[in-house]
Write a protein that holds these residues in place. Structure first.
Motif, PDB file in Angstrom:
ATOM      1  N   ARG A   1      29.040   1.553  -8.203  1.00 17.83           N
ATOM      2  CA  ARG A   1      29.816   1.162  -7.025  1.00 17.83           C
ATOM      3  C   ARG A   1      29.238   1.716  -5.718  1.00 17.83           C
ATOM      4  O   ARG A   1      29.866   1.647  -4.674  1.00 17.83           O
ATOM      5  CB  ARG A   1      31.276   1.597  -7.218  1.00 17.83           C
ATOM      6  CG  ARG A   1      31.911   0.853  -8.397  1.00 17.83           C
ATOM      7  CD  ARG A   1      33.219   1.458  -8.848  1.00 17.83           C
ATOM      8  NE  ARG A   1      34.287   1.258  -7.876  1.00 17.83           N
ATOM      9  CZ  ARG A   1      35.561   1.593  -8.114  1.00 17.83           C
ATOM     10  NH1 ARG A   1      35.896   2.140  -9.279  1.00 17.83           N
ATOM     11  NH2 ARG A   1      36.483   1.398  -7.190  1.00 17.83           N
ATOM     12  N   THR A   2      28.037   2.290  -5.789  1.00 19.15           N
ATOM     13  CA  THR A   2      27.289   2.667  -4.590  1.00 19.15           C
ATOM     14  C   THR A   2      25.866   2.143  -4.752  1.00 19.15           C
ATOM     15  O   THR A   2      25.509   1.632  -5.815  1.00 19.15           O
ATOM     16  CB  THR A   2      27.236   4.207  -4.397  1.00 19.15           C
ATOM     17  OG1 THR A   2      26.333   4.761  -5.367  1.00 19.15           O
ATOM     18  CG2 THR A   2      28.610   4.822  -4.549  1.00 19.15           C
TER      19      THR A   2
ATOM     20  N   ASP B   1      38.248  13.178  -9.782  1.00 20.54           N
ATOM     21  CA  ASP B   1      38.215  11.712  -9.822  1.00 20.54           C
ATOM     22  C   ASP B   1      36.997  11.266 -10.622  1.00 20.54           C
ATOM     23  O   ASP B   1      35.858  11.486 -10.206  1.00 20.54           O
ATOM     24  CB  ASP B   1      38.138  11.166  -8.396  1.00 20.54           C
ATOM     25  CG  ASP B   1      38.275   9.645  -8.333  1.00 20.54           C
ATOM     26  OD1 ASP B   1      37.581   8.956  -9.114  1.00 20.54           O
ATOM     27  OD2 ASP B   1      39.048   9.151  -7.504  1.00 20.54           O
TER      28      ASP B   1
ATOM     29  N   ASP C   1      32.055   0.129  -1.706  1.00 23.34           N
ATOM     30  CA  ASP C   1      33.414   0.085  -2.246  1.00 23.34           C
ATOM     31  C   ASP C   1      34.355   0.790  -1.260  1.00 23.34           C
ATOM     32  O   ASP C   1      34.248   1.992  -1.027  1.00 23.34           O
ATOM     33  CB  ASP C   1      33.449   0.771  -3.611  1.00 23.34           C
ATOM     34  CG  ASP C   1      34.782   0.597  -4.315  1.00 23.34           C
ATOM     35  OD1 ASP C   1      35.782   1.106  -3.793  1.00 23.34           O
ATOM     36  OD2 ASP C   1      34.811  -0.022  -5.393  1.00 23.34           O
ATOM     37  N   THR C   2      35.285   0.042  -0.679  1.00 20.96           N
ATOM     38  CA  THR C   2      36.163   0.585   0.364  1.00 20.96           C
ATOM     39  C   THR C   2      37.002   1.747  -0.133  1.00 20.96           C
ATOM     40  O   THR C   2      37.164   2.764   0.568  1.00 20.96           O
ATOM     41  CB  THR C   2      37.087  -0.515   0.918  1.00 20.96           C
ATOM     42  OG1 THR C   2      36.286  -1.602   1.393  1.00 20.96           O
ATOM     43  CG2 THR C   2      37.954   0.019   2.048  1.00 20.96           C
ATOM     44  N   GLN C   3      37.538   1.653  -1.333  1.00 20.56           N
ATOM     45  CA  GLN C   3      38.376   2.725  -1.867  1.00 20.56           C
ATOM     46  C   GLN C   3      37.575   4.007  -2.035  1.00 20.56           C
ATOM     47  O   GLN C   3      38.050   5.104  -1.701  1.00 20.56           O
ATOM     48  CB  GLN C   3      38.986   2.309  -3.202  1.00 20.56           C
ATOM     49  CG  GLN C   3      40.084   1.260  -3.085  1.00 20.56           C
ATOM     50  CD  GLN C   3      40.720   0.963  -4.437  1.00 20.56           C
ATOM     51  OE1 GLN C   3      40.065   1.045  -5.473  1.00 20.56           O
ATOM     52  NE2 GLN C   3      42.001   0.609  -4.425  1.00 20.56           N
ATOM     53  N   VAL C   4      36.366   3.885  -2.558  1.00 25.91           N
ATOM     54  CA  VAL C   4      35.511   5.058  -2.735  1.00 25.91           C
ATOM     55  C   VAL C   4      35.171   5.656  -1.379  1.00 25.91           C
ATOM     56  O   VAL C   4      35.240   6.874  -1.181  1.00 25.91           O
ATOM     57  CB  VAL C   4      34.230   4.680  -3.502  1.00 25.91           C
ATOM     58  CG1 VAL C   4      33.239   5.843  -3.511  1.00 25.91           C
ATOM     59  CG2 VAL C   4      34.564   4.263  -4.932  1.00 25.91           C
TER      60      VAL C   4
ATOM     61  N   GLU D   1      36.800   5.566   1.437  1.00 27.01           N
ATOM     62  CA  GLU D   1      37.955   6.223   2.054  1.00 27.01           C
ATOM     63  C   GLU D   1      38.224   7.589   1.431  1.00 27.01           C
ATOM     64  O   GLU D   1      38.619   8.522   2.128  1.00 27.01           O
ATOM     65  CB  GLU D   1      39.193   5.326   1.932  1.00 27.01           C
ATOM     66  CG  GLU D   1      39.133   4.090   2.821  1.00 27.01           C
ATOM     67  CD  GLU D   1      40.323   3.173   2.602  1.00 27.01           C
ATOM     68  OE1 GLU D   1      41.080   3.392   1.615  1.00 27.01           O
ATOM     69  OE2 GLU D   1      40.497   2.230   3.399  1.00 27.01           O
ATOM     70  N   LYS D   2      38.008   7.712   0.134  1.00 25.75           N
ATOM     71  CA  LYS D   2      38.284   8.975  -0.546  1.00 25.75           C
ATOM     72  C   LYS D   2      37.330  10.084  -0.127  1.00 25.75           C
ATOM     73  O   LYS D   2      37.712  11.254  -0.086  1.00 25.75           O
ATOM     74  CB  LYS D   2      38.214   8.777  -2.060  1.00 25.75           C
ATOM     75  CG  LYS D   2      39.378   7.985  -2.641  1.00 25.75           C
ATOM     76  CD  LYS D   2      39.216   7.816  -4.148  1.00 25.75           C
ATOM     77  CE  LYS D   2      40.372   7.033  -4.742  1.00 25.75           C
ATOM     78  NZ  LYS D   2      40.222   6.844  -6.217  1.00 25.75           N
TER      79      LYS D   2
END
Length: 347
Positions: A20-21, A190, A231-234, A236-237
């Motif tokens: 996801r990166t 995570d 990945d937007t969620q990643v 933001e975290k």
């Protein structure tokens, strides 16, 4: 944490397309000479490649090489080709599912390369406990690792173990992910952030301290590139932290100074390292044109004399008098290079 990593790489990921990166290196950045060698590697091995750089330094013929966190073996088989039939490559990994892929293609690659027998072997075990794996102290000329150190819960132990396994003058050459600050410990809980090589990434300055404490007095930055998180969620975290993929080389050479010192020494590159007839670079800051005497710090002088690159240079020790700090040497901050590389690939 180790079990979490095993599950992520043994079960969650089925191939590099699941990442996801953009940690995996852009194929366009691979040197032309290596592209046909990578194409020769079995597709099942290549599909399970999760590296963040290219761990194939120069002058490998006949070397004894160790790959820490070898996974399915893509880098092992590439290095197997580069060291030649008389060289040896050992891969260590703790994930049985990855090693099973690597093991079943040993004969394939030996036949593909025209070797009478395979020159690789794989060992299941933890890279934090290299001393327990029966590997010979001082038995390797080169140790590599590709996007694995960040996954280790005890990075100091990995660096110390690598130092013990290297022969004098040997090199630890590896690519990894680094952060521009120390990350909150809670991020490591995570499984996606950790498995994607983000939550376990070291603050680059802390890495340099750990490397020096392990005996690698003068870490050298080879290159770096910014790491995008689509990945937007990643994203933001982990915000506001920034990440980059960087390649360092650490040499096991005695007597190095804590900083760059000037003793009036010069080296002249002969131009005979394969693929580099006109010039050759030791790291980001040090390029040697063929046939030209180049002033170097005492550390660079010692590294070149003690390492496998000595045959490619002529050395002039000069008068030996200390002249103070060697001028023009930048720090080993990978983000300095990564920022400069945002308009192109620097992998």
């Amino acid at each position: 944490m180790l079990e979490q990593v095993q599950r992520y790489y043994g079960e969650t990921l089925t191939g590099s397309h699941d990442l996801r990166t953009d940690a995996c290196c852009d194929g366009a950045a691979v040197p032309e000479a290596l592209k046909p060698l990578l194409a020769d590697i079995h597709p099942e091995v290549s599909e399970r490649y999760y590296g963040c750089g290219l761990v194939a330094p120069d002058a490998l013929e006949g070397l004894r090489v160790l790959d820490l966190g070898c996974g399915a073996g893509r880098d092992v088989y590439l290095l197997s080709r580069l060291v030649g039939e008389q060289g040896e490559v050992v891969g260590v990994d703790m994930t049985a599912a990855q090693l099973a892929v690597a093991e079943r293609h040993r004969a394939y690659h030996a036949e593909r390369y025209g070797y009478a027998r395979s020159n690789v072997r794989f060992v299941e075990g933890r890279i934090e406990a290299l001393g327990a794996l029966g590997l010979p102290a001082g038995g390797f000329d080169l140790i590599v690792s590709n996007c694995v150190l960040n996954l280790s819960p005890d990075k100091a132990a990995v660096l110390a173990g690598a130092y013990q396994l290297l022969a004098p003058g040997g090199e630890f050459y590896f690519a990894d992910v680094y952060a521009d600050r120390r990350l909150p410990a809670a991020l490591a809980e995570d499984p996606v952030l950790y498995g994607e090589c983000l939550a376990g990434a070291l603050y680059w300055a802390d890495f340099l301290s750990l490397a020096r404490a392990a005996g690698f007095t003068d870490p050298r930055l080879v290159d770096a590139r910014p790491l995008a998180i689509d990945d937007t969620q990643v994203a933001e975290k982990v915000a506001p932290a920034r990440f980059c993929s960087a390649t360092y080389r650490l040499f096991k050479v005695e007597g190095l100074d804590p900083g760059a010192e000037d003793h009036g020494q010069t080296v002249t590159y002969r131009g005979d390292l394969s693929g580099y007839p006109d010039n050759w670079s030791l790291d980001r800051d040090r390029r040697f044109p063929t046939g030209h005497a180049v002033a170097v710090s005492a550390n660079s002088y010692r590294i070149l004399r003690a390492s496998r690159f000595s045959r490619a240079f002529a050395f002039d020790a000069g008068a030996g008098a200390h002249r103070g700090p060697f001028p023009g040497v930048s720090d080993a901050n990978p983000f300095t290079t990564a920022i400069a590389c945002t308009t192109g690939s620097c992998c």
